[in-house]
Every structure is written in structure tokens, then in C-alpha cells.
Design a protein around this motif. Structure first.
Motif, PDB file in Angstrom:
ATOM      1  N   GLY A 159      20.103 -16.522  -0.762  1.00  6.23           N
ATOM      2  CA  GLY A 159      20.513 -15.131  -0.679  1.00  6.23           C
ATOM      3  C   GLY A 159      19.331 -14.188  -0.719  1.00  6.23           C
ATOM      4  N   ARG A 160      19.643 -12.921  -0.627  1.00  3.80           N
ATOM      5  CA  ARG A 160      18.601 -11.901  -0.644  1.00  3.80           C
ATOM      6  C   ARG A 160      17.959 -11.835  -2.019  1.00  3.80           C
ATOM      7  NH1 ARG A 160      19.455  -5.408   0.576  1.00  3.80           N
ATOM      8  NH2 ARG A 160      17.274  -4.795   0.217  1.00  3.80           N
ATOM      9  N   PRO A 161      16.636 -11.861  -2.089  1.00  3.41           N
ATOM     10  CA  PRO A 161      15.984 -11.783  -3.406  1.00  3.41           C
ATOM     11  C   PRO A 161      16.131 -10.399  -4.025  1.00  3.41           C
ATOM     12  CG  PRO A 161      14.342 -11.696  -1.663  1.00  3.41           C
ATOM     13  CD  PRO A 161      15.659 -11.989  -0.995  1.00  3.41           C
ATOM     14  N   ARG A 162      16.056 -10.352  -5.331  1.00 13.63           N
ATOM     15  CA  ARG A 162      16.129  -9.073  -6.023  1.00 13.63           C
ATOM     16  C   ARG A 162      14.895  -8.229  -5.728  1.00 13.63           C
ATOM     17  NH1 ARG A 162      18.406 -10.050 -12.190  1.00 13.63           N
ATOM     18  NH2 ARG A 162      20.483 -10.829 -11.605  1.00 13.63           N
ATOM     19  N   LEU A 163      15.107  -6.938  -5.746  1.00 17.40           N
ATOM     20  CA  LEU A 163      14.001  -6.016  -5.502  1.00 17.40           C
ATOM     21  C   LEU A 163      12.994  -6.110  -6.640  1.00 17.40           C
ATOM     22  CD1 LEU A 163      13.047  -3.721  -3.559  1.00 17.40           C
ATOM     23  CD2 LEU A 163      14.153  -2.127  -5.135  1.00 17.40           C
ATOM     24  N   CYS A 164      11.733  -6.319  -6.300  1.00 13.52           N
ATOM     25  CA  CYS A 164      10.700  -6.442  -7.318  1.00 13.52           C
ATOM     26  C   CYS A 164       9.789  -5.219  -7.290  1.00 13.52           C
ATOM     27  CB  CYS A 164       9.887  -7.719  -7.125  1.00 13.52           C
ATOM     28  SG  CYS A 164       8.895  -7.756  -5.630  1.00 13.52           S
ATOM     29  N   TYR A 165       8.952  -5.114  -8.313  1.00 16.12           N
ATOM     30  CA  TYR A 165       8.122  -3.919  -8.473  1.00 16.12           C
ATOM     31  C   TYR A 165       7.114  -3.780  -7.335  1.00 16.12           C
ATOM     32  CZ  TYR A 165       5.273  -0.420 -10.852  1.00 16.12           C
ATOM     33  OH  TYR A 165       4.595   0.734 -11.169  1.00 16.12           O
ATOM     34  N   LYS A 166       6.608  -4.897  -6.827  1.00 18.00           N
ATOM     35  CA  LYS A 166       5.639  -4.837  -5.723  1.00 18.00           C
ATOM     36  C   LYS A 166       6.245  -4.198  -4.490  1.00 18.00           C
ATOM     37  CE  LYS A 166       2.659  -8.762  -6.897  1.00 18.00           C
ATOM     38  NZ  LYS A 166       2.156 -10.090  -6.430  1.00 18.00           N
ATOM     39  N   PHE A 167       7.483  -4.563  -4.178  1.00 23.80           N
ATOM     40  CA  PHE A 167       8.137  -4.004  -3.001  1.00 23.80           C
ATOM     41  C   PHE A 167       8.385  -2.507  -3.165  1.00 23.80           C
ATOM     42  CE2 PHE A 167      10.159  -8.418  -2.247  1.00 23.80           C
ATOM     43  CZ  PHE A 167       8.964  -8.857  -1.701  1.00 23.80           C
ATOM     44  N   VAL A 168       8.725  -2.094  -4.381  1.00 23.58           N
ATOM     45  CA  VAL A 168       8.951  -0.671  -4.642  1.00 23.58           C
ATOM     46  C   VAL A 168       7.653   0.111  -4.478  1.00 23.58           C
ATOM     47  CG1 VAL A 168       9.685   1.016  -6.358  1.00 23.58           C
ATOM     48  CG2 VAL A 168      10.895  -1.139  -6.161  1.00 23.58           C
ATOM     49  N   CYS A 169       6.544  -0.445  -4.970  1.00 23.33           N
ATOM     50  CA  CYS A 169       5.250   0.228  -4.824  1.00 23.33           C
ATOM     51  C   CYS A 169       4.836   0.326  -3.357  1.00 23.33           C
ATOM     52  CB  CYS A 169       4.185  -0.516  -5.625  1.00 23.33           C
ATOM     53  SG  CYS A 169       4.380  -0.392  -7.416  1.00 23.33           S
ATOM     54  N   LYS A 170       5.093  -0.722  -2.584  1.00 20.89           N
ATOM     55  CA  LYS A 170       4.789  -0.666  -1.159  1.00 20.89           C
ATOM     56  C   LYS A 170       5.634   0.386  -0.460  1.00 20.89           C
ATOM     57  CE  LYS A 170       3.157  -5.413  -0.523  1.00 20.89           C
ATOM     58  NZ  LYS A 170       3.382  -6.715   0.171  1.00 20.89           N
ATOM     59  N   SER A 182      -5.266  -0.810   2.299  1.00 21.96           N
ATOM     60  CA  SER A 182      -6.546  -0.251   1.846  1.00 21.96           C
ATOM     61  C   SER A 182      -6.404   0.685   0.652  1.00 21.96           C
ATOM     62  CB  SER A 182      -7.221   0.503   3.001  1.00 21.96           C
ATOM     63  OG  SER A 182      -6.403   1.571   3.451  1.00 21.96           O
ATOM     64  N   TRP A 183      -5.230   0.710   0.007  1.00 24.22           N
ATOM     65  CA  TRP A 183      -5.032   1.639  -1.104  1.00 24.22           C
ATOM     66  C   TRP A 183      -5.923   1.309  -2.296  1.00 24.22           C
ATOM     67  CZ3 TRP A 183      -3.523   0.009  -5.922  1.00 24.22           C
ATOM     68  CH2 TRP A 183      -3.005  -1.280  -6.024  1.00 24.22           C
ATOM     69  N   GLU A 184      -6.323   0.052  -2.443  1.00 27.31           N
ATOM     70  CA  GLU A 184      -7.122  -0.350  -3.593  1.00 27.31           C
ATOM     71  C   GLU A 184      -8.506   0.288  -3.572  1.00 27.31           C
ATOM     72  OE1 GLU A 184      -7.061  -4.561  -3.316  1.00 27.31           O
ATOM     73  OE2 GLU A 184      -5.130  -4.773  -4.345  1.00 27.31           O
ATOM     74  N   THR A 185      -9.023   0.595  -2.387  1.00 31.51           N
ATOM     75  CA  THR A 185     -10.334   1.245  -2.303  1.00 31.51           C
ATOM     76  C   THR A 185     -10.290   2.656  -2.873  1.00 31.51           C
ATOM     77  OG1 THR A 185      -9.844   1.983  -0.049  1.00 31.51           O
ATOM     78  CG2 THR A 185     -10.968  -0.122  -0.290  1.00 31.51           C
ATOM     79  N   PHE A 186      -9.169   3.339  -2.724  1.00 32.88           N
ATOM     80  CA  PHE A 186      -9.022   4.679  -3.297  1.00 32.88           C
ATOM     81  C   PHE A 186      -8.697   4.616  -4.784  1.00 32.88           C
ATOM     82  CE2 PHE A 186      -7.744   5.053   1.182  1.00 32.88           C
ATOM     83  CZ  PHE A 186      -8.623   6.042   1.614  1.00 32.88           C
ATOM     84  N   ALA A 187      -7.961   3.579  -5.201  1.00 29.80           N
ATOM     85  CA  ALA A 187      -7.512   3.485  -6.591  1.00 29.80           C
ATOM     86  C   ALA A 187      -8.632   3.146  -7.559  1.00 29.80           C
ATOM     87  CB  ALA A 187      -6.398   2.442  -6.716  1.00 29.80           C
ATOM     88  N   ILE A 188      -9.773   2.692  -7.043  1.00 29.09           N
ATOM     89  CA  ILE A 188     -10.885   2.354  -7.943  1.00 29.09           C
ATOM     90  C   ILE A 188     -11.350   3.577  -8.719  1.00 29.09           C
ATOM     91  CG2 ILE A 188     -13.274   1.551  -8.005  1.00 29.09           C
ATOM     92  CD1 ILE A 188     -12.661  -0.227  -5.642  1.00 29.09           C
ATOM     93  N   ASP A 189     -11.395   4.721  -8.048  1.00 27.51           N
ATOM     94  CA  ASP A 189     -11.809   5.969  -8.696  1.00 27.51           C
ATOM     95  C   ASP A 189     -10.564   6.744  -9.108  1.00 27.51           C
ATOM     96  OD1 ASP A 189     -12.556   9.019  -8.624  1.00 27.51           O
ATOM     97  OD2 ASP A 189     -14.468   7.963  -8.812  1.00 27.51           O
TER      98      ASP A 189
END
Length: 205
Positions: A159-170, A182-189
């Protein structure tokens, strides 16, 4: 290690089944009613004509929004739950501004009059800020291990997997027009990441 199925927080006891934002909606409305009933010699805060709209907005942001979105940075919310939060948010703003449904004022105009963002924007902003904070953590911290970790073994049910936090962040990144690769390059600062999130939120209002 002994398994504990319940643990206490500041305001409630949680179990293994995470509480949805609907729980916080009910809690906020009850808290607001108890506060209003405690003022026996004066009208309720929202209907008190002696209280300015600016003061009502300040109380609403601090007391109601602060309680309603407590811990929302780690929520995994479905669209239905976010819509319920948005409905509650607009209902409170209409009460503060004295807007009735007969006036036929659109939601965007209500938010503009209140000078507040929508509930969707608040949820996106809080989650993305927390996402950047977790990314800047040192390796070995539990939040970062949970965010980037993957199960080495195991098999999920059909069946369909439950919504996880990673999918919500994406989903939040796509809504805010931030590249999911490429969001991690901005999140460093921290400063650059907060500016990026704020700019993206203003563009998507």
C-alpha cells in the motif's frame, strides 16, 4: 533499554500515535475560552471594544499562534490538517477585525488587513528553519541522524507509505521555489538560509 510508550511534554502527555494539529486547535480554542471567562467583569478579548485591534493581534500571535504551532517545526502534516489550521486562523482573524461572512471578504484581503501570513506560510517557514538548523548540527546528534538515516534492513507493508518528514520538507522546498538538490549549500550559513526562506515566502504569498 526499557520501552516507554508515553512521555510528558510541557502541556500534555503524548503516546506512540502522534497527535495531529487538530488536537492543538481544540486546545487553543479551549484555552482562549478559559482566558475569556476568567475576565468576569469585562467582555471577551476579541469582542472588547476598549481593546485596540493592534493589541488583539499581539495577544493572538503570542497566545494563540504560539500555543497552536508549538512543535510544528517537526510536524508531518497532510493537506487536510493544514486546511483545518487555516480555517481556524481565518476565523480568529475575522473575529478580531469584526468581519462577518455576509461581508463577502476574501481570505487574502483578511490576511492583508491583519498583516499576517497564512497558516500554510507559517508552517513552511517553521519547518524550513528547523531543517536548516538540523543540517548545521554536528554529526552524531539524534535529530540529524533521524533526518539523514535510512533503515539497513526491513520491509514495509503493501500500500501507499505513510507521509514522512522528508517528503513534507521537500514539498515545502518546492512551494518556496528552493532547489531540493542544492538547498544544503544555502543552509550551511544561518543568516543566508533565513533570508532565503523569508524571500521565498514573500514571493509565494
Amino acid at each position: 533499554m526499557e520501552k516507554n510508550s508515553k512521555w510528558s511534554t510541557i502541556s500534555s502527555t503524548l503516546d506512540q500515535q502522534p497527535q495531529t494539529p487538530c488536537h492543538w486547535i481544540l486546545k487553543s480554542t479551549r484555552g482562549w475560552e478559559r482566558h475569556s471567562q476568567s475576565c468576569q467583569n469585562s467582555p471577551r478579548v476579541l469582542e472588547n471594544k476598549h481593546v485596540t485591534t493592534q493589541t488583539k493581534m499581539s495577544v493572538y500571535k503570542v497566545c494563540v499562534i504560539g500555543t497552536l504551532l508549538y512543535g510544528s517545526k517537526s510536524w508531518t502534516t497532510y493537506s487536510l490538517q493544514e486546511r483545518k489550521l487555516q480555517v481556524f486562523h481565518l476565523r480568529c482573524l475575522c473575529r478580531i477585525l469584526g468581519i462577518l461572512w455576509q461581508d463577502r471578504v476574501c481570505n487574502n484581503k483578511v490576511l492583508a488587513c491583519a498583516d499576517l501570513p497564512s497558516m500554510y506560510t507559517l508552517l513552511h517557514q517553521r519547518r524550513l528553519r528547523w531543517l536548516g538548523h538540523v543540517h548545521r548540527m554536528d554529526d552524531g546528534h539524534i535529530p540529524k541522524d533521524l533526518l539523514y538515516g535510512e533503515l539497513a534492513t526491513g520491509k514495509r507493508s503493501r500500500g501507499r507509505p505513510r507521509l514522512c518528514y522528508k517528503f513534507v520538507c521537500k514539498r515545502d522546498l518546492r512551494v518556496c521555489n528552493i532547489n531540493t538538490k542544492s538547498w544544503e549549500t544555502f543552509a550551511i550559513d544561518r543568516t543566508i538560509w533565513r533570508q532565503q526562506v523569508a524571500t521565498s515566502q514573500q514571493q509565494t504569498k
